[in-house]
Design a protein around this motif. Structure first.
Motif, mmCIF file in Angstrom:
data_model
loop_
_atom_site.group_PDB
_atom_site.id
_atom_site.type_symbol
_atom_site.label_atom_id
_atom_site.label_comp_id
_atom_site.label_asym_id
_atom_site.label_seq_id
_atom_site.Cartn_x
_atom_site.Cartn_y
_atom_site.Cartn_z
ATOM 1 N N HIS A 144 9.231 20.648 7.917
ATOM 2 C CA HIS A 144 9.769 20.156 8.152
ATOM 3 C C HIS A 144 9.679 17.545 8.496
ATOM 4 C CE1 HIS A 144 12.604 18.801 12.433
ATOM 5 N NE2 HIS A 144 11.242 17.802 12.405
ATOM 6 N N VAL A 145 8.336 17.668 8.363
ATOM 7 C CA VAL A 145 8.300 16.388 7.941
ATOM 8 C C VAL A 145 8.331 15.946 6.134
ATOM 9 C CG1 VAL A 145 6.294 14.833 7.655
ATOM 10 C CG2 VAL A 145 6.154 16.490 9.356
ATOM 11 N N GLY A 146 8.047 17.101 5.456
ATOM 12 C CA GLY A 146 8.868 16.599 4.262
ATOM 13 C C GLY A 146 10.514 16.420 3.950
ATOM 14 N N LYS A 147 11.245 17.366 4.570
ATOM 15 C CA LYS A 147 12.670 17.160 4.170
ATOM 16 C C LYS A 147 13.031 15.887 5.472
ATOM 17 C CE LYS A 147 13.982 22.083 5.239
ATOM 18 N NZ LYS A 147 14.439 23.553 5.437
ATOM 19 N N LEU A 148 11.773 15.418 6.913
ATOM 20 C CA LEU A 148 12.918 14.224 7.105
ATOM 21 C C LEU A 148 12.282 12.315 6.830
ATOM 22 C CD1 LEU A 148 11.179 14.537 11.154
ATOM 23 C CD2 LEU A 148 13.740 14.468 10.094
ATOM 24 N N LEU A 149 11.235 12.775 5.767
ATOM 25 C CA LEU A 149 10.600 12.362 4.631
ATOM 26 C C LEU A 149 11.550 12.756 3.637
ATOM 27 C CD1 LEU A 149 6.924 12.546 4.638
ATOM 28 C CD2 LEU A 149 8.128 10.676 6.114
ATOM 29 N N ALA A 150 12.233 13.051 2.983
ATOM 30 C CA ALA A 150 12.681 12.785 1.455
ATOM 31 C C ALA A 150 13.581 11.096 1.295
ATOM 32 C CB ALA A 150 14.133 13.586 2.073
ATOM 33 N N ALA A 171 0.952 -1.347 -0.300
ATOM 34 C CA ALA A 171 -0.255 -0.103 0.108
ATOM 35 C C ALA A 171 1.159 1.148 -0.343
ATOM 36 C CB ALA A 171 -0.648 0.096 1.055
ATOM 37 N N GLU A 172 0.578 2.471 0.011
ATOM 38 C CA GLU A 172 0.994 3.973 0.111
ATOM 39 C C GLU A 172 0.558 3.936 1.074
ATOM 40 O OE1 GLU A 172 0.392 7.025 -2.745
ATOM 41 O OE2 GLU A 172 -0.447 5.253 -4.285
ATOM 42 N N MET A 173 2.177 4.883 1.545
ATOM 43 C CA MET A 173 1.652 5.268 2.780
ATOM 44 C C MET A 173 2.045 6.804 2.781
ATOM 45 S SD MET A 173 3.740 3.120 5.377
ATOM 46 C CE MET A 173 3.571 3.871 6.868
ATOM 47 N N ALA A 174 1.234 7.562 3.839
ATOM 48 C CA ALA A 174 1.355 8.877 3.604
ATOM 49 C C ALA A 174 1.124 9.825 5.255
ATOM 50 C CB ALA A 174 0.355 9.724 3.155
ATOM 51 N N VAL A 175 1.605 10.435 4.913
ATOM 52 C CA VAL A 175 1.597 11.656 7.132
ATOM 53 C C VAL A 175 1.116 13.028 6.627
ATOM 54 C CG1 VAL A 175 2.797 9.993 8.134
ATOM 55 C CG2 VAL A 175 3.622 12.073 7.222
ATOM 56 N N CYS A 176 0.094 13.516 6.937
ATOM 57 C CA CYS A 176 -0.395 14.396 7.197
ATOM 58 C C CYS A 176 -0.896 15.569 8.392
ATOM 59 C CB CYS A 176 -1.776 14.470 6.350
ATOM 60 S SG CYS A 176 -2.129 13.310 5.155
ATOM 61 N N SER A 193 12.362 8.518 1.301
ATOM 62 C CA SER A 193 11.544 7.526 1.814
ATOM 63 C C SER A 193 10.688 7.179 1.085
ATOM 64 C CB SER A 193 10.969 7.685 3.544
ATOM 65 O OG SER A 193 10.265 8.468 3.641
ATOM 66 N N PRO A 194 10.021 6.262 1.114
ATOM 67 C CA PRO A 194 8.453 5.554 0.766
ATOM 68 C C PRO A 194 6.877 6.409 0.833
ATOM 69 C CG PRO A 194 9.295 3.763 2.207
ATOM 70 C CD PRO A 194 9.826 4.634 1.910
ATOM 71 N N ILE A 195 7.135 7.063 2.265
ATOM 72 C CA ILE A 195 6.280 7.783 2.617
ATOM 73 C C ILE A 195 6.203 8.891 1.752
ATOM 74 C CG2 ILE A 195 5.011 8.536 5.111
ATOM 75 C CD1 ILE A 195 6.934 6.559 6.034
ATOM 76 N N ALA A 196 4.840 9.238 1.768
ATOM 77 C CA ALA A 196 4.034 9.990 1.380
ATOM 78 C C ALA A 196 4.261 11.890 1.771
ATOM 79 C CB ALA A 196 3.342 10.663 -0.136
ATOM 80 N N LEU A 197 4.038 12.644 1.981
ATOM 81 C CA LEU A 197 3.607 14.249 2.490
ATOM 82 C C LEU A 197 2.422 14.536 2.309
ATOM 83 C CD1 LEU A 197 4.151 16.218 4.832
ATOM 84 C CD2 LEU A 197 5.246 17.315 3.246
ATOM 85 N N GLY A 198 1.150 14.978 2.900
ATOM 86 C CA GLY A 198 -0.295 15.505 2.590
ATOM 87 C C GLY A 198 -0.624 16.220 3.439
ATOM 88 N N ALA A 199 -1.421 16.898 3.521
ATOM 89 C CA ALA A 199 -1.708 18.325 4.335
ATOM 90 C C ALA A 199 -3.595 17.743 5.426
ATOM 91 C CB ALA A 199 -2.009 19.587 3.772
ATOM 92 N N MET A 211 0.230 25.633 -3.402
ATOM 93 C CA MET A 211 1.138 26.148 -2.391
ATOM 94 C C MET A 211 1.647 24.924 -1.057
ATOM 95 S SD MET A 211 -1.235 29.555 0.332
ATOM 96 C CE MET A 211 -0.876 31.071 -0.060
ATOM 97 N N LEU A 212 0.194 24.314 -0.861
ATOM 98 C CA LEU A 212 0.356 22.583 -0.534
ATOM 99 C C LEU A 212 1.462 21.968 -1.173
ATOM 100 C CD1 LEU A 212 -2.346 21.669 1.135
ATOM 101 C CD2 LEU A 212 -0.554 22.479 2.308
ATOM 102 N N THR A 213 1.566 22.384 -2.396
ATOM 103 C CA THR A 213 2.376 21.165 -3.686
ATOM 104 C C THR A 213 3.687 21.369 -3.726
ATOM 105 O OG1 THR A 213 0.099 21.002 -5.000
ATOM 106 C CG2 THR A 213 2.549 21.158 -5.986
ATOM 107 N N GLU A 214 3.910 23.004 -3.430
ATOM 108 C CA GLU A 214 5.212 23.849 -3.544
ATOM 109 C C GLU A 214 5.955 23.367 -1.850
ATOM 110 O OE1 GLU A 214 7.276 27.931 -3.969
ATOM 111 O OE2 GLU A 214 5.306 27.692 -4.513
ATOM 112 N N MET A 215 5.463 22.706 -1.338
ATOM 113 C CA MET A 215 5.285 22.169 0.204
ATOM 114 C C MET A 215 6.082 21.276 0.254
ATOM 115 S SD MET A 215 5.864 24.610 2.252
ATOM 116 C CE MET A 215 5.692 24.007 3.886
ATOM 117 N N GLY A 216 5.997 19.948 -1.563
ATOM 118 C CA GLY A 216 6.265 19.156 -1.417
ATOM 119 C C GLY A 216 4.443 18.110 -0.638
ATOM 120 N N CYS A 217 3.547 18.445 -0.272
ATOM 121 C CA CYS A 217 2.668 17.720 -0.493
ATOM 122 C C CYS A 217 2.211 16.469 -2.084
ATOM 123 C CB CYS A 217 1.044 18.599 0.200
ATOM 124 S SG CYS A 217 1.655 18.700 1.857
ATOM 125 N N SER A 218 1.429 15.216 -1.360
ATOM 126 C CA SER A 218 1.136 14.779 -2.762
ATOM 127 C C SER A 218 -0.394 14.089 -2.093
ATOM 128 C CB SER A 218 1.848 13.148 -2.653
ATOM 129 O OG SER A 218 3.351 13.096 -3.377
#
Length: 90
Positions: A49-55, A36-41, A57-63, A82-89
């Motif tokens: 901060h979370v985006g940098k920590l997840l760089a 499964a895909e994984m994401a944290v929001c 890794s297979p865990i995606a960033l969400g809002a 804005m969220l896309t620019e922050m790296g949110c999928s």
């Protein structure tokens, strides 16, 4: 076959140190054979901060929330762009 997504958010909870501990544990438990895909929001204040920590890794960033407007005088709101620019999928 259907793709599954496992996503979690922690509402209005946490601190930088608790975010660090949570993501360290999550990343340690994830391997390349996920079915499964994984994401944290996280709350908005922790997105960068979370985006940098997840760089790397297979865990995606969400809002947790997004405004339906692209821009304008919407105090406290965050646009999809804005969220896309922050790296949110998500």
């Amino acid at each position: 076959m259907r793709e599954y997504l496992v996503a979690g958010n922690w509402k209005m909870n946490g601190s930088r140190s608790s975010v660090d501990a949570l993501l360290t544990t999550l990343k340690a438990g994830v391997d390349g054979n996920m079915s499964a895909e994984m994401a944290v929001c996280p709350p908005f204040v922790f997105l960068d901060h979370v985006g940098k920590l997840l760089a790397g890794s297979p865990i995606a960033l969400g809002a947790q929330n997004v405004c339906d407007q692209d821009s304008g005088a919407f105090t406290g709101e965050i646009s999809g762009a804005m969220l896309t620019e922050m790296g949110c999928s998500y």
